[in-house]
Design an enzyme around this catalytic site. Structure first.
Site, mmCIF file in Angstrom:
data_model
loop_
_atom_site.group_PDB
_atom_site.id
_atom_site.type_symbol
_atom_site.label_atom_id
_atom_site.label_comp_id
_atom_site.label_asym_id
_atom_site.label_seq_id
_atom_site.Cartn_x
_atom_site.Cartn_y
_atom_site.Cartn_z
ATOM 1 N N ARG A 70 -57.502 43.280 8.700
ATOM 2 C CA ARG A 70 -58.169 44.008 7.621
ATOM 3 C C ARG A 70 -59.174 43.171 6.878
ATOM 4 N NH1 ARG A 70 -53.626 47.944 6.557
ATOM 5 N NH2 ARG A 70 -54.456 49.186 4.882
ATOM 6 N N ARG B 1 -49.200 63.796 2.729
ATOM 7 C CA ARG B 1 -48.399 63.059 3.725
ATOM 8 C C ARG B 1 -46.952 62.856 3.271
ATOM 9 N NH1 ARG B 1 -50.327 57.363 5.843
ATOM 10 N NH2 ARG B 1 -50.475 56.941 3.619
ATOM 11 N N ARG C 193 -45.023 58.276 0.254
ATOM 12 C CA ARG C 193 -45.247 56.859 -0.010
ATOM 13 C C ARG C 193 -45.707 56.658 -1.447
ATOM 14 N NH1 ARG C 193 -48.668 54.499 5.025
ATOM 15 N NH2 ARG C 193 -49.787 53.513 3.306
ATOM 16 N N ARG D 133 -57.201 51.898 -2.662
ATOM 17 C CA ARG D 133 -57.094 51.566 -1.223
ATOM 18 C C ARG D 133 -58.401 51.881 -0.496
ATOM 19 N NH1 ARG D 133 -52.335 55.143 0.167
ATOM 20 N NH2 ARG D 133 -52.724 54.566 2.327
ATOM 21 N N LYS E 163 -54.211 56.401 11.890
ATOM 22 C CA LYS E 163 -53.823 55.262 12.735
ATOM 23 C C LYS E 163 -52.364 55.386 13.179
ATOM 24 C CE LYS E 163 -54.934 52.303 9.427
ATOM 25 N NZ LYS E 163 -55.438 53.240 8.393
HETATM 26 P P1 AP5 Z 1 -51.603 58.579 9.119
HETATM 27 O O1 AP5 Z 1 -51.511 58.577 10.596
HETATM 28 O O2 AP5 Z 1 -50.391 58.264 8.333
HETATM 29 O O3 AP5 Z 1 -52.860 57.684 8.654
HETATM 30 P P2 AP5 Z 1 -53.046 56.107 8.643
HETATM 31 O O4 AP5 Z 1 -54.430 55.827 9.150
HETATM 32 O O5 AP5 Z 1 -51.922 55.430 9.341
HETATM 33 O O6 AP5 Z 1 -53.053 55.856 7.086
HETATM 34 P P3 AP5 Z 1 -52.285 54.782 6.198
HETATM 35 O O7 AP5 Z 1 -52.293 55.302 4.803
HETATM 36 O O8 AP5 Z 1 -50.969 54.406 6.803
HETATM 37 O O9 AP5 Z 1 -53.271 53.563 6.300
HETATM 38 P P4 AP5 Z 1 -53.362 52.373 5.378
HETATM 39 O O10 AP5 Z 1 -54.254 51.480 6.170
HETATM 40 O O11 AP5 Z 1 -53.801 52.668 4.005
HETATM 41 O O12 AP5 Z 1 -51.841 51.931 5.156
HETATM 42 P P5 AP5 Z 1 -50.954 50.738 5.752
HETATM 43 O O13 AP5 Z 1 -49.591 51.232 5.899
HETATM 44 O O14 AP5 Z 1 -51.623 50.102 6.906
HETATM 45 O O15 AP5 Z 1 -52.178 60.023 8.681
HETATM 46 C C1 AP5 Z 1 -52.345 60.353 7.313
HETATM 47 C C2 AP5 Z 1 -51.937 61.814 7.085
HETATM 48 O O16 AP5 Z 1 -52.851 62.666 7.785
HETATM 49 C C3 AP5 Z 1 -50.549 62.176 7.620
HETATM 50 O O17 AP5 Z 1 -49.978 63.118 6.770
HETATM 51 C C4 AP5 Z 1 -50.832 62.798 9.004
HETATM 52 O O18 AP5 Z 1 -49.841 63.749 9.358
HETATM 53 C C5 AP5 Z 1 -52.182 63.446 8.771
HETATM 54 N N1 AP5 Z 1 -53.049 63.424 9.941
HETATM 55 C C6 AP5 Z 1 -53.287 62.360 10.761
HETATM 56 N N2 AP5 Z 1 -54.152 62.695 11.730
HETATM 57 C C7 AP5 Z 1 -54.492 64.006 11.499
HETATM 58 C C8 AP5 Z 1 -55.368 64.919 12.172
HETATM 59 N N3 AP5 Z 1 -56.096 64.548 13.239
HETATM 60 N N4 AP5 Z 1 -55.489 66.166 11.669
HETATM 61 C C9 AP5 Z 1 -54.774 66.556 10.558
HETATM 62 N N5 AP5 Z 1 -53.915 65.724 9.903
HETATM 63 C C10 AP5 Z 1 -53.782 64.462 10.364
HETATM 64 O O19 AP5 Z 1 -51.024 49.665 4.538
HETATM 65 C C11 AP5 Z 1 -50.386 49.916 3.319
HETATM 66 C C12 AP5 Z 1 -50.518 48.699 2.412
HETATM 67 O O20 AP5 Z 1 -49.857 47.568 3.026
HETATM 68 C C13 AP5 Z 1 -51.944 48.194 2.144
HETATM 69 O O21 AP5 Z 1 -52.545 48.885 1.078
HETATM 70 C C14 AP5 Z 1 -51.711 46.720 1.838
HETATM 71 O O22 AP5 Z 1 -51.246 46.534 0.548
HETATM 72 C C15 AP5 Z 1 -50.584 46.364 2.808
HETATM 73 N N6 AP5 Z 1 -51.107 45.886 4.109
HETATM 74 C C16 AP5 Z 1 -50.917 46.467 5.321
HETATM 75 N N7 AP5 Z 1 -51.541 45.778 6.289
HETATM 76 C C17 AP5 Z 1 -52.164 44.735 5.669
HETATM 77 C C18 AP5 Z 1 -52.991 43.685 6.130
HETATM 78 N N8 AP5 Z 1 -53.343 43.573 7.433
HETATM 79 N N9 AP5 Z 1 -53.451 42.791 5.217
HETATM 80 C C19 AP5 Z 1 -53.130 42.889 3.916
HETATM 81 N N10 AP5 Z 1 -52.354 43.876 3.405
HETATM 82 C C20 AP5 Z 1 -51.869 44.792 4.279
HETATM 83 MG MG MG Z 2 -50.322 54.203 8.700
#
Ligand code: AP5
Ligand code: MG
Length: 215
Positions: free
Chosen positions: A88, A127, A160, A171, A13
């Site tokens: 979410r 990552r 992270r 997660r 994402k």
């Molecule tokens: P990356 O692009 O970083 O993936 P992502 O989908 O953004 O993954 P996240 O871990 O950020 O998602 P998440 O939903 O768990 O975390 P968030 O920060 O929202 O890519 C991942 C890796 O793969 C990278 O190394 C990248 O280089 C690589 N990659 C990407 N695409 C690729 C490809 N096509 N080919 C090869 N490699 C690739 O949330 C974190 C925490 O915050 C949650 O657990 C929760 O506690 C809280 N939180 C956030 N939002 C909410 C909400 N709405 N409600 C409640 N709690 C929330």
């Molecule tokens: Mg992300």
């Protein structure tokens, strides 16, 4: 253009958001980034969010929806926004719809990036990301030019805290239980766009770009 980026942890994402905002000038609103910044600043919000994030749980809906509601009313969102990691839960999706209705807006597209679980775990374990500009790298798939340094702003790259073993498993479980059901919510609205996310990030982006240009 009001867009939601959906998909499990590690689906790409944040990676796609960077590519989208370089092509389409709309603000990228990542609730995860907002919470991580708050944690780094040690603010009250950060202390509260950290309690949940460190164990892979969701931050309570009331906190998260209030932040997004306030953010999408800011002037830079007038021409659209790109939500990453929100909504979410069903309650978050309903709250978002209510806020949008009040603003006379709607979601134009919910992009769901689909990636098999084994690949998600592999991506998350490699990552590293920039705490300053938020750019995301991968030690295996997309390393920075210079080890440990961001190509864009030169800041230090860090892992992270929630990308470690048990927390990743939690997660992924939370995603399956609380977030995956939302795909039906957006399918029923006729805005869901499923995309195969296990390909290279530029290939994934090419499909998203084509779809966005057709809107
Ligand atoms: P990356 O692009 O970083 O993936 P992502 O989908 O953004 O993954 P996240 O871990 O950020 O998602 P998440 O939903 O768990 O975390 P968030 O920060 O929202 O890519 C991942 C890796 O793969 C990278 O190394 C990248 O280089 C690589 N990659 C990407 N695409 C690729 C490809 N096509 N080919 C090869 N490699 C690739 O949330 C974190 C925490 O915050 C949650 O657990 C929760 O506690 C809280 N939180 C956030 N939002 C909410 C909400 N709405 N409600 C409640 N709690 C929330
Ligand atoms: Mg992300």
């Amino acid at each position: 253009m009001n867009i939601i980026l959906m998909g499990p942890p590690g689906a790409g994402k944040g990676t796609q958001a960077e590519l989208i905002k370089a092509r389409f000038p709309i603000p990228h609103i990542s609730t995860g980034d907002i919470f991580r910044d708050a944690v780094n600043q040690g603010s009250e919000l950060g202390q509260e969010a950290q309690k949940y994030m460190s164990s892979g749980q969701l931050v309570p809906d009331e906190i998260t929806t209030a932040i997004v509601k306030e953010r999408i009313t800011q002037a830079d969102c007038e021409q659209g926004f790109l939500l990453d990691g929100f909504p979410r839960t069903t309650a978050q999706a309903q709250a978002l719809d209510q806020s949008l209705t009040e603003l006379g807006k709607k979601i134009d597209l919910a992009v769901n990036i689909d990636v098999p679980t084994e690949l998600l775990i592999e991506r998350l374990s490699g990552r590293i990301s920039c705490q300053e500009c938020k750019r995301v790298y991968n030690l295996n798939f997309n390393p920075p030019r210079e080890q440990g340094k961001c190509d864009s702003c030169g800041s230090e790259l860090v892992q992270r805290n929630d990308d470690r073993g048990e927390t990743v498993a939690k997660r992924l479980e939370v995603y399956s239980q609380q977030t995956r059901p939302l795909l039906q919510y957006y399918e029923a609205q006729g805005v869901l766009f499923n995309i195969e996310g296990s390909r290279g990030s530029n290939q994934v982006f090419a499909d998203i770009q084509e779809k966005l240009e057709s809107l």
